[in-house]
Design a protein around this motif. Structure first.
Motif, mmCIF file in Angstrom:
data_model
loop_
_atom_site.group_PDB
_atom_site.id
_atom_site.type_symbol
_atom_site.label_atom_id
_atom_site.label_comp_id
_atom_site.label_asym_id
_atom_site.label_seq_id
_atom_site.Cartn_x
_atom_site.Cartn_y
_atom_site.Cartn_z
ATOM 1 N N PHE A 1 7.391 6.272 -2.727
ATOM 2 C CA PHE A 1 8.386 5.518 -1.975
ATOM 3 C C PHE A 1 8.934 4.339 -2.779
ATOM 4 O O PHE A 1 8.242 3.752 -3.614
ATOM 5 C CB PHE A 1 7.754 4.970 -0.680
ATOM 6 N N GLU A 2 10.181 4.053 -2.455
ATOM 7 C CA GLU A 2 10.806 2.832 -2.968
ATOM 8 C C GLU A 2 11.099 1.942 -1.764
ATOM 9 O O GLU A 2 11.691 2.382 -0.774
ATOM 10 C CB GLU A 2 12.107 3.171 -3.702
ATOM 11 N N ILE A 3 10.652 0.694 -1.827
ATOM 12 C CA ILE A 3 10.841 -0.242 -0.712
ATOM 13 C C ILE A 3 12.085 -1.073 -0.984
ATOM 14 O O ILE A 3 12.218 -1.700 -2.045
ATOM 15 C CB ILE A 3 9.622 -1.168 -0.551
ATOM 16 N N LEU A 4 13.013 -1.075 -0.021
ATOM 17 C CA LEU A 4 14.294 -1.759 -0.193
ATOM 18 C C LEU A 4 14.487 -2.781 0.930
ATOM 19 O O LEU A 4 14.646 -2.419 2.097
ATOM 20 C CB LEU A 4 15.434 -0.732 -0.178
ATOM 21 N N HIS A 5 14.445 -4.055 0.575
ATOM 22 C CA HIS A 5 14.641 -5.125 1.568
ATOM 23 C C HIS A 5 16.132 -5.436 1.701
ATOM 24 O O HIS A 5 16.809 -5.690 0.710
ATOM 25 C CB HIS A 5 13.894 -6.395 1.138
ATOM 26 N N ALA B 1 -0.940 2.141 6.509
ATOM 27 C CA ALA B 1 -0.193 2.661 5.359
ATOM 28 C C ALA B 1 -0.293 4.182 5.297
ATOM 29 O O ALA B 1 0.701 4.883 5.031
ATOM 30 C CB ALA B 1 -0.719 2.030 4.070
ATOM 31 N N CYS B 2 -1.496 4.718 5.559
ATOM 32 C CA CYS B 2 -1.675 6.176 5.518
ATOM 33 C C CYS B 2 -0.870 6.862 6.625
ATOM 34 O O CYS B 2 -0.257 7.915 6.400
ATOM 35 C CB CYS B 2 -3.153 6.526 5.664
ATOM 36 N N VAL B 3 -0.874 6.281 7.813
ATOM 37 C CA VAL B 3 -0.145 6.888 8.936
ATOM 38 C C VAL B 3 1.361 6.842 8.680
ATOM 39 O O VAL B 3 2.079 7.839 8.888
ATOM 40 C CB VAL B 3 -0.493 6.179 10.261
ATOM 41 N N LEU B 4 1.884 5.699 8.218
ATOM 42 C CA LEU B 4 3.321 5.588 7.954
ATOM 43 C C LEU B 4 3.734 6.523 6.825
ATOM 44 O O LEU B 4 4.817 7.123 6.864
ATOM 45 C CB LEU B 4 3.674 4.131 7.621
ATOM 46 N N ARG B 5 2.873 6.664 5.806
ATOM 47 C CA ARG B 5 3.186 7.590 4.713
ATOM 48 C C ARG B 5 3.367 9.004 5.255
ATOM 49 O O ARG B 5 4.346 9.691 4.915
ATOM 50 C CB ARG B 5 2.047 7.571 3.693
ATOM 51 N N LYS B 6 2.425 9.453 6.094
ATOM 52 C CA LYS B 6 2.533 10.798 6.649
ATOM 53 C C LYS B 6 3.804 10.935 7.493
ATOM 54 O O LYS B 6 4.492 11.961 7.471
ATOM 55 C CB LYS B 6 1.301 11.130 7.481
ATOM 56 N N ARG C 1 0.835 -1.206 0.000
ATOM 57 C CA ARG C 1 0.000 0.000 0.000
ATOM 58 C C ARG C 1 0.876 1.264 0.000
ATOM 59 O O ARG C 1 0.582 2.240 -0.696
ATOM 60 C CB ARG C 1 -0.935 0.002 1.226
ATOM 61 N N ILE C 2 1.942 1.249 0.802
ATOM 62 C CA ILE C 2 2.849 2.411 0.842
ATOM 63 C C ILE C 2 3.465 2.630 -0.544
ATOM 64 O O ILE C 2 3.552 3.763 -1.042
ATOM 65 C CB ILE C 2 3.936 2.196 1.909
ATOM 66 N N LYS C 3 3.851 1.532 -1.151
ATOM 67 C CA LYS C 3 4.461 1.633 -2.484
ATOM 68 C C LYS C 3 3.453 2.159 -3.514
ATOM 69 O O LYS C 3 3.810 2.901 -4.439
ATOM 70 C CB LYS C 3 4.970 0.256 -2.911
ATOM 71 N N ALA C 4 2.179 1.804 -3.342
ATOM 72 C CA ALA C 4 1.145 2.222 -4.298
ATOM 73 C C ALA C 4 0.950 3.732 -4.321
ATOM 74 O O ALA C 4 0.410 4.275 -5.296
ATOM 75 C CB ALA C 4 -0.173 1.521 -3.962
ATOM 76 N N PHE C 5 1.365 4.443 -3.263
ATOM 77 C CA PHE C 5 1.249 5.900 -3.272
ATOM 78 C C PHE C 5 2.154 6.521 -4.337
ATOM 79 O O PHE C 5 1.949 7.652 -4.762
ATOM 80 C CB PHE C 5 1.614 6.477 -1.902
ATOM 81 N N LEU D 1 -8.051 5.874 -2.327
ATOM 82 C CA LEU D 1 -6.747 5.295 -2.051
ATOM 83 C C LEU D 1 -6.262 4.533 -3.276
ATOM 84 O O LEU D 1 -7.051 3.825 -3.925
ATOM 85 C CB LEU D 1 -6.841 4.363 -0.839
ATOM 86 N N PRO D 2 -4.965 4.674 -3.627
ATOM 87 C CA PRO D 2 -4.459 4.140 -4.899
ATOM 88 C C PRO D 2 -4.741 2.654 -5.110
ATOM 89 O O PRO D 2 -5.034 2.234 -6.220
ATOM 90 C CB PRO D 2 -2.945 4.409 -4.808
#
Length: 1051
Positions: free
Chosen positions: A42-46, A309-314, A35-39, A332-333
């Protein structure tokens, strides 16, 4: 800012996932990260396990924001070094995570921030089994630095990763220990009835056990301004994990109070963990944090995933791109092409009444007052003692005060008494004196010894001894300086018996199952579904008597389909309220008057005297129900009692002779009371050996009958004592049911005579005529009646609030809904709705005065996250377990309330046919119960009195008719020792309509007013929180930045 561009003129924020792969790719983490990535920002890096475990931190990927938390095998120190080197924004700070591994440090930090925790004490050992001078363990408590913890208490290892937690139960509930552990299959705890001593191999926290109604609450934070709570059945209850068809543990979202939301914020800040889980205990109107787990996500909640996801994005944008807008897009995307999540299709819970009042009625409240199950006869031994050993024992336990009485109940105290008694009891046929008084004294000492030896060990609350000094002398002090008083004679009173039998447990459990399947229309086993989804508000109350408490626990086991022993169920789900369900209050004077008048009627042979009665109402006479030949039956009762007593004497003599050939410290066939607490089958071995059923030996059985013979008729004064008739009947019924294998001659004939007399005597002990019954009943049941009215009133107020909320929501325009959805509520502000409580001329009680609702623990389904069709549906159940006196008293008030002067001319609550049935019923036997159900007609206007209908039913409990026959029923009875419970009967005509308003009007003159109940001791904001919260449509999108000014890591 490091990151790849996306064509919109700015680079993406890189979010590093530095956790073990098992956690990084768990379902909740994937759902939220996707969900965070769908905004698109952000790029998610494991990082991956190999990088984390093997590579140096200098070669770890560089990121802007870092999610890193400890799990098994994770190198926390290494991650700290990386964060110090690269200075990313940390969602959860790393250094405080070390605290979470030590429960001592967790509690210290919680207290430092003013967060309520259970009362606790630390026992620190440097080596296993180290003896500590500040730690004391007794039978029913431990003491740490003078701080005493009575059982039940909780024992936790100080190691936060050790999940072996023990709960130790008091001997009054049967003793034993329950071990809690991480789920293994469908088990999360095991009960060990034989374990009574605490562990000593390490360091532990001891804390007070908090009664929570059998529910655990887990709170999940995402930043300090967002908290989600879920509840589940506590492992403390029966240890069976509730799972859905997919095998996942069932949890349901519940609403948090404003105080609890503040607590979640403080936990988040105290440990500097934005994403954090902690355990919440709700007990008696207060909330406590008892464990902090660190990084935790909710499972299987799409609404929660959206919010997180919304809270972490903010949070990320505020930390690394404050110039960008953190406003949530209208759609939401990830929801653009997402199919609608199916909602669980359930029939409306509590709504299925199809009958004369239509399908628009919904069951709102079930109130039941229940007598306990089958028990052994209650017994009492009185004797005057002058023996030095017993007098010294009295002084030992009363603090050396010569004029103070002593009560002995604990195992240590009773063992001391047993040791002293064993030395004083003469051996059969040895050293006996021919004087009658000495023989009687020796017989009573033997009886005391037998009672104390009964069961092989001291468990339960069925034996207690009082020692009361009667005479004193002056003696020289031991130091020679002056004189002091010393007792030389005391009265010993031993009370025992009244134990719930295996049949009583079985009756209670089966009645619980019957209620589950039949008392909730349209539910069937759906009651379990309603209960598990926190739409069923269940509270169980019991008097202080052990048999009543165990009946309540067994009933709860059947009602909720629980497993295992009764002790954990009792401690977890049953609340004691002796002031409401015990004692005769101030009715003893009136009852003595009734007994005196009753004695005159019986012994004089006088016919019953009319008291405004008619042939159509035979219950309106003094002494109604007494047999016309009562005075002739009394001598027959005495003769038959003597015959039965003599037979039991012979059996006891044989047992006594056998005892003479054994060691005085041997006990024949000990009966383990603790293991029997959850047993519903007869003891086949004892029956086969020709011994009495249960734990009673022949010596005690003889003592029981001999006392009845002696007390029933005073030969010297030629006087009958009619107050002994119920006890004779009690013993007859018990032996006919449980000891039929002993083949006592004339017992069945004695039962018939005793039953005829008891059917007349027992109801008249609570009033010789209806007006006196009403007076006595109102005094005994005054507090209970007040509580019932409070239950009904609160259910109505809650239902009206829900209806008003639903009406308001249905009338809202889409624009209004949108505005509300984007409203930001500052922390610590409780949103209050308009006061829509209506003044009601039928009641002056206020919901805010309800000590019950303020102190009771509440769990309410959160409709925003609930995956059920009817989250607003709610049903309240209140179960009150009590004794015969309260059942008679409550029934008498319901039957005769219209006879009160203030209600002259009012129609009664009970119809004529039900009055006739009650008159014929006579006995309200074991498990007799009165049921009050309240229905809401949702098609009637809110202010219409017909909106709420009351239905009254009753059952006279155990059916003793099988005892009177010699057919197949009797044969079955001999195998089971259990009487069947009669089904409910209506107290109203089928077509009648009793409104709540009418019910309140008729009962209020006899009930304790709400304002007389003790004032609530509840923190502000708790009472009624679920009502106000129903109007708060929070989305929590414009959230306050998480501890923004306190962060030292870079932007």
């Amino acid at each position: 800012m490091v990151g790849a561009g996306d064509g919109r003129g700015y680079k993406k924020i890189i979010v590093g996932i530095c956790v073990m792969e098992k956690k990084a790719f768990s379902a909740p983490m994937r759902q939220i990260l996707d969900r965070i990535k769908a905004f698109g920002e952000f790029e998610i890096l494991h990082f991956g396990d190999r990088v984390i475990l093997e590579d140096p931190i200098e070669s770890w990927p560089i990121c802007d924001c870092l999610i890193a938390f400890y799990s098994s095998g994770f190198p926390l120190k290494k991650a700290e070094e990386y964060a110090a080197l690269r200075k990313p924004f940390l969602v959860n700070e790393l250094e405080p995570q070390h605290l979470l591994h030590d429960r001592r440090k967790v509690y210290e930090r919680l207290e430092m921030f003013g967060i309520s925790v259970p009362r606790y004490a630390l026992v620190n050992r440097e080596e296993p089994y180290q003896e500590l001078d500040y730690f004391i363990e007794d039978e029913d408590y431990v003491e740490v630095h003078g701080n005493r913890f009575w059982k039940p208490f909780v024992e936790k290892p100080v190691d936060g990763d050790d999940h072996s937690i023990m709960i130790y139960y008091p001997s009054s509930a049967g003793g034993g220990m329950k071990e809690l552990f991480r789920k293994v299959g469908n088990r999360s705890s095991e009960f060990h009835p034989e374990v009574r001593r605490v562990r000593r191999e390490g360091s532990y926290i001891y804390e007070e056990f908090m009664p929570t109604g059998g529910t655990d609450v887990k709170v999940y934070t995402v930043g300090p301004e967002y908290a989600h709570a879920e509840a589940r059945k506590s492992p403390v209850v029966d240890g069976v994990v509730m799972r859905n068809p997919d095998g996942k543990e069932i949890r349901y979202p519940v609403l948090l109070t404003p105080n609890e939301k503040q607590m979640a914020r403080e936990v988040c800040i105290a440990f500097r963990q934005a994403v954090c889980g902690f355990d919440l205990l709700r007990s008696e109107g207060r909330s406590y944090a008892c464990d902090v787990n660190g990084w935790s996500f909710v499972k299987n909640s799409h609404k929660y995933y959206d919010d997180a996801a919304c809270v972490l994005r903010k949070m990320f944008l505020d930390a690394k791109a404050p110039h960008l807008s953190s406003v949530i897009p209208p759609t939401l995307p990830w929801k653009v092409n997402e199919p609608v999540q199916p909602s669980e299709r359930l029939t409306r819970q509590g709504s299925g009444v199809i009958g004369s009042f239509g399908q628009s009625e919904e069951l709102r409240c079930v109130i039941v007052v229940i007598r306990h199950g089958d028990r052994t006869p209650k017994q009492k031994v009185k004797l005057k003692v002058t023996e030095e050993n017993l007098l010294n024992l009295m002084l030992k336990y009363n603090g050396g005060r010569p004029r103070s009485e002593t009560k002995l109940k604990s195992a240590v105290e009773l063992q001391d008494l047993l040791d002293a008694t064993r030395m004083l009891v003469p051996r059969p046929g040895v050293g006996s004196d021919n004087e009658a008084e000495d023989l009687e004294h020796a017989e009573k000492l033997r009886q005391v010894k037998a009672v104390l030896e009964e069961g092989g060990h001291f468990s339960g609350i069925y034996r207690k001894v009082q020692l009361k000094p009667l005479k004193w002398v002056k003696v020289q002090k031991s130091n020679g300086e002056g004189e002091e008083e010393r007792p030389v004679e005391a009265l010993m009173v031993l009370k025992y018996g009244g134990v719930l039998t295996h049949a009583g447990r079985k009756q209670a459990e089966e009645l619980g199952r019957y209620f589950r399947n039949n008392m909730y229309p349209g539910e069937g086993t759906g009651l379990l579904r309603l209960h598990s989804t926190y739409r069923h508000d269940l509270k169980i109350y019991s008097s202080d008597e052990g048999r009543v408490q165990m009946s309540a626990a067994a009933f709860a086991k059947g009602l909720l389909d629980l497993e295992g022993q009764l002790t954990p169920i009792l401690v977890s789900l049953v609340s004691k309220d002796s002031s409401m369900l015990d004692g005769l209050e101030n009715a003893s004077i009136e009852m003595e008057k009734a007994k005196t008048r009753l004695n005159e009627i019986i012994t004089s042979g006088a016919r019953t005297i009319p008291s405004n009665g008619t042939s159509e109402c035979p219950w309106m006479v003094d002494g109604a129900g007494l047999p016309s030949n009562a005075s002739e039956l009394l001598p027959k009762l005495v003769t038959l009692t003597k015959k039965v007593t003599e037979q039991v004497r012979v059996l006891a003599k044989h047992e006594d002779e056998n005892l003479a050939e054994t060691s005085p410290y041997d006990v024949i066939l000990p009966y383990d009371q603790a293991k029997a607490l959850g047993k519903t089958n007869i003891d086949i071995d004892r029956i086969a050996a020709g011994l009495p059923c249960g734990s009673e030996g022949f010596l005690l059985m003889f003592a029981r009958w001999k006392k009845l013979e002696r007390d029933l008729y005073n030969e010297r004064k030629e006087r009958f004592d009619i107050t002994q008739i119920p006890d004779v009947y009690d013993s007859c019924k018990y032996d006919l049911l449980h000891n039929a294998h002993l083949n006592l001659e004339d017992l069945d004939e004695l039962f018939k005579v005793a039953q005829l007399l008891a059917d007349g005597v027992i109801p008249n002990e609570y009033g010789i005529n209806p007006k006196q019954k009403l007076k006595i009943g109102s005094k005994i049941a005054r507090r209970l009646l007040g509580k019932i009215l409070i239950d009904l009133r609160n259910t109505r107020e809650e239902a009206l609030h829900v209806a008003e909320v639903k009406c308001n929501q249905d009338n809202c325009s889409n624009s209004t809904k949108t505005a509300k959805a984007n409203t930001v509520f500052p922390p610590n502000i409780s949103i209050k709705t308009d006061d829509i409580r209506r003044s009601n001329t039928t009641s002056e009680m206020s919901i805010d005065q309800d000590d019950d609702d303020n102190k009771e623990t509440k769990y309410r389904l959160d409709p925003k996250y609930a995956n059920v069709m009817t989250p607003e549906r709610h049903l309240r159940t209140r179960l009150y377990f009590t004794s015969e006196s309260h059942i008679h008293s409550l029934m008498n008030v319901i039957r005769y309330c219209n006879l009160d002067e203030s209600l002259q001319g009012e129609a009664g609550l009970v119809c004529q046919s039900a009055l006739e049935s009650l008159y014929k019923t006579k006995e309200l036997d074991y498990m007799s119960h009165i049921v009050i159900r309240m229905f809401e007609n949702t098609e009637v206007a809110l202010e219409d009195p017909r909106r709420f209908r009351i239905e009254l039913t009753f059952s006279h409990g155990a059916d003793s008719s099988p005892l009177e026959s010699n057919d197949g029923k009797a044969a079955s009875l001999n195998q089971e020792h259990t009487l069947p419970i009669m089904g409910p009967e209506r107290l109203q005509d089928v077509a009648s309509y009793l409104t709540l308003e009418k019910m309140e009007k008729m009962i209020r003159p006899f009930a304790m007013p709400a304002e007389d109940f003790p004032p609530p001791s509840t923190p502000a904001g708790f009472s009624g929180y679920f009502l106000r919260s129903a109007l708060v449509l929070e989305r929590l999108v414009n959230l306050w930045p998480f501890h923004k000014n306190a962060h030292t890591n870079g932007k």
